[in-house]
Write an enzyme that holds these catalytic residues in place. Structure first.
Site, mmCIF file in Angstrom:
data_model
loop_
_atom_site.group_PDB
_atom_site.id
_atom_site.type_symbol
_atom_site.label_atom_id
_atom_site.label_comp_id
_atom_site.label_asym_id
_atom_site.label_seq_id
_atom_site.Cartn_x
_atom_site.Cartn_y
_atom_site.Cartn_z
ATOM 1 N N SER A 148 45.117 27.840 36.247
ATOM 2 C CA SER A 148 45.994 26.716 36.582
ATOM 3 C C SER A 148 45.891 25.566 35.591
ATOM 4 C CB SER A 148 45.685 26.209 37.991
ATOM 5 O OG SER A 148 45.901 27.246 38.918
ATOM 6 N N ASP B 208 36.522 34.142 40.027
ATOM 7 C CA ASP B 208 37.231 34.506 38.794
ATOM 8 C C ASP B 208 36.637 35.794 38.216
ATOM 9 O OD1 ASP B 208 38.868 32.183 38.887
ATOM 10 O OD2 ASP B 208 37.188 31.009 38.121
ATOM 11 N N ALA C 151 37.407 20.619 34.077
ATOM 12 C CA ALA C 151 37.031 19.360 34.720
ATOM 13 C C ALA C 151 37.075 19.373 36.242
ATOM 14 C CB ALA C 151 37.948 18.242 34.200
ATOM 15 N N HIS D 210 43.145 34.052 46.150
ATOM 16 C CA HIS D 210 41.706 34.002 45.859
ATOM 17 C C HIS D 210 40.845 34.521 47.010
ATOM 18 C CE1 HIS D 210 41.385 32.313 41.915
ATOM 19 N NE2 HIS D 210 42.034 31.202 42.213
ATOM 20 N N ASP E 141 52.300 29.520 37.013
ATOM 21 C CA ASP E 141 51.375 29.153 35.936
ATOM 22 C C ASP E 141 50.498 30.326 35.513
ATOM 23 O OD1 ASP E 141 50.182 29.151 38.421
ATOM 24 O OD2 ASP E 141 48.906 27.408 38.038
#
Length: 514
Positions: free
Chosen positions: A64, A156, A264, A407, A444
């Site tokens: 993303s 991930d 971040a 997810h 995205d």
């Protein structure tokens, strides 16, 4: 009375990739009459959202943050992952003054170098190769006390895949003859981004006090015990790694702490707990005066050393709108609000002139399979009102469902999420057409189109490297161009709005007005 604006609307369906096989595909197994009709009847194309086309390593799955930076920049933006890979390969990483100073300071004072980060080959928030390079840098510069605090992934990466990574680091420390893995904890605790401070506190206490719910002699043993408790990597409870006769790795004043995550959004909360004097997320049992280094800048208001400060992007879509006196709205739920604002604006926190923002709270549930529609009804209501208001030249909206529910790995929930989105798209399309506006629907990166890993048979909870759809809805007669990528979206929007494209944008328009 000012003239009502006909907005150019970009709807980003997060995690809504394109895959033709129906097996384990939540998008194709859902009832989506609206998206089906748009795909059949409207100008459309497929675009790349992963790998080199978004500035990531070849075949690396998209995510993303990367997606939104490319969407807003209108050019391929080389991501921190790629940049760091090159730095390590060329060994400039080992001469980075911020990193070397932080290590030297601890070494010269006889203090410890603590390294924390997501120990993962996922490449979304971090990469274990970078953490390995940091361990090598510390050892090469003569640091004696090197402690690794490993956050485990399973989101991930496959849900139970941390053992190989932990073993690699245990072997490395054994070969170096110094340093060790000091703690392990799932990213669910260490990397929250929704102010769930009770989770963050557990990770903070684990590292500062060397106290956790569990203790093990080795990291691999600690992980195996977590699996026996039925905790996958992401949810591994705070575990202190401490063999008999070892000194614990509790943090002390004057120690160095280097955070090796480069992304971040999920690094901010735990960083603030360490760095901010006025931190009030939870009552810290121990406040440590550390020499703290962020690998990249997690937020402009976090005042601590940064090893790799951001490269500034000039004339992103948002900045270009402001320079041309256009009004714009950014709208999403909590989970993706930073993406349509900070990341879409190329890492700029402050809104541009004429930019308004609407934040819809994401539901407070443990995992989003429990509420797959999330807050999409409220988001759609606000979005439709904004479209009909005539106030905005352009509106950027992100629906998080495909990604956040994807997810979880729960197929039935992902199908429900996709069906909820279809209903939302119907309302948005009608609103755009009713005011004579234009709409681009895209994603995205992929996720919900691949819910099971064909190789392992485990739930597939990670993103994919598959293409994403791009659909045009509007009154213009346009022809779609093949071979596009995310960074072509901003130039496409500008051309459809009849605006000049700034020279910094190297992307190309994907819908040509005939």
């Amino acid at each position: 009375m000012s003239v009502s604006k006909k907005p150019m609307v970009l709807v980003i369906l997060d995690g809504y990739g394109y895959r033709e096989e129906q097996q384990d595909n939540a998008i194709l197994n859902a009832k989506t009459p609206v998206m089906d009709a748009l795909w059949a009847k409207r100008p459309h194309t497929l675009i790349d959202a992963s790998g080199l086309e978004v500035g990531l390593p070849d075949r690396q799955m998209g995510n993303s943050e990367v997606g939104h930076v490319n969407l807003g920049a209108g050019r391929i933006v080389y991501q921190d992952l790629t940049r760091l890979d090159v730095e390590i390969k060329e060994r400039t990483f080992f001469a980075n003054p911020v990193l070397t100073n932080a290590v030297d300071q601890a070494k010269n004072a006889g203090k410890a170098v603590h390294i924390m980060g997501l120990l993962s080959a996922g490449g979304v928030h971090s990469h274990e190769d970078h953490i390995m390079a940091m361990v090598e840098l510390a050892a090469e510069r003569g640091a004696e006390k090197i402690y690794l605090h490993a956050f485990l992934d399973g989101r991930d990466t496959p849900p139970r895949s941390a053992e190989a990574s932990l073993k690699k680091f245990e072997d490395k420390f054994a070969a170096l003859g110094k340093g060790r893995v000091a703690s392990i904890v799932g990213r669910y605790y260490a990397m929250d981004r929704d102010n769930r401070w009770d989770r963050v506190e557990k990770a903070y206490d684990l590292m500062t006090l060397a106290q956790g719910e569990f203790q093990a002699d080795t990291a691999v043993a600690g992980l195996q015990a977590a699996y026996a408790r039925d905790e996958n990597d992401e949810f591994v409870k705070a575990t202190v790694i401490l063999a008999e006769g070892q000194a614990d790795a509790a943090m002390e004043d004057g120690d160095t702490l280097i955070f090796m995550n480069f992304r971040a959004d999920r690094a901010r909360e735990i960083t603030r707990a360490f760095v901010n004097a006025d931190f009030d997320g939870f009552a810290r049992k121990k406040v440590v005066n550390l020499n703290f280094v962020m690998l990249t800048e997690y937020a402009a208001d976090i005042k601590t050393a940064v090893a790799y400060p951001p490269a500034s992007l000039v004339n992103t879509f948002g900045e270009w709108m402001a320079k041309n006196d256009k009004t714009q709205l950014r709208i999403s739920e909590t989970e993706k609000y930073a993406h349509v604002t900070f990341f879409f604006n190329g890492g700029v926190e402050e809104p541009f002139a004429g930019e308004e923002r609407i934040l819809i709270n994401s539901p407070k549930v443990a995992t989003y399979d429990l509420q797959p529609e999330m807050s999409s009804a409220e988001l759609t209501e606000k979005l439709v009102a904004a479209i009909e208001s005539g106030k905005y030249d352009t509106i950027i909206c992100n629906y998080p469902n495909g990604d956040m529910v994807g997810h979880t790995g729960v197929m039935e929930a992902a199908i429900k999420a996709v069906e909820a989105l279809d209903n939302c798209i119907e309302q948005v399309t009608k609103a755009v057409e009713s005011v004579g506006g234009q709409l681009l629907i895209t994603a995205d990166h992929g996720n919900a189109e691949q819910m099971r890993d064909p190789a392992t048979g485990q739930a597939h909870t990670a993103h994919t490297n598959l293409p994403v759809p791009l659909i045009y809805v509007g009154e213009k007669n346009v022809k779609a161009v093949e071979g596009g990528k995310l960074s072509d979206i901003a130039p496409t929007m500008l051309s459809l709005m009849g605006m000049e494209i700034p020279q910094e944008m190297t992307g190309k328009p994907l819908f040509i007005v005939e």
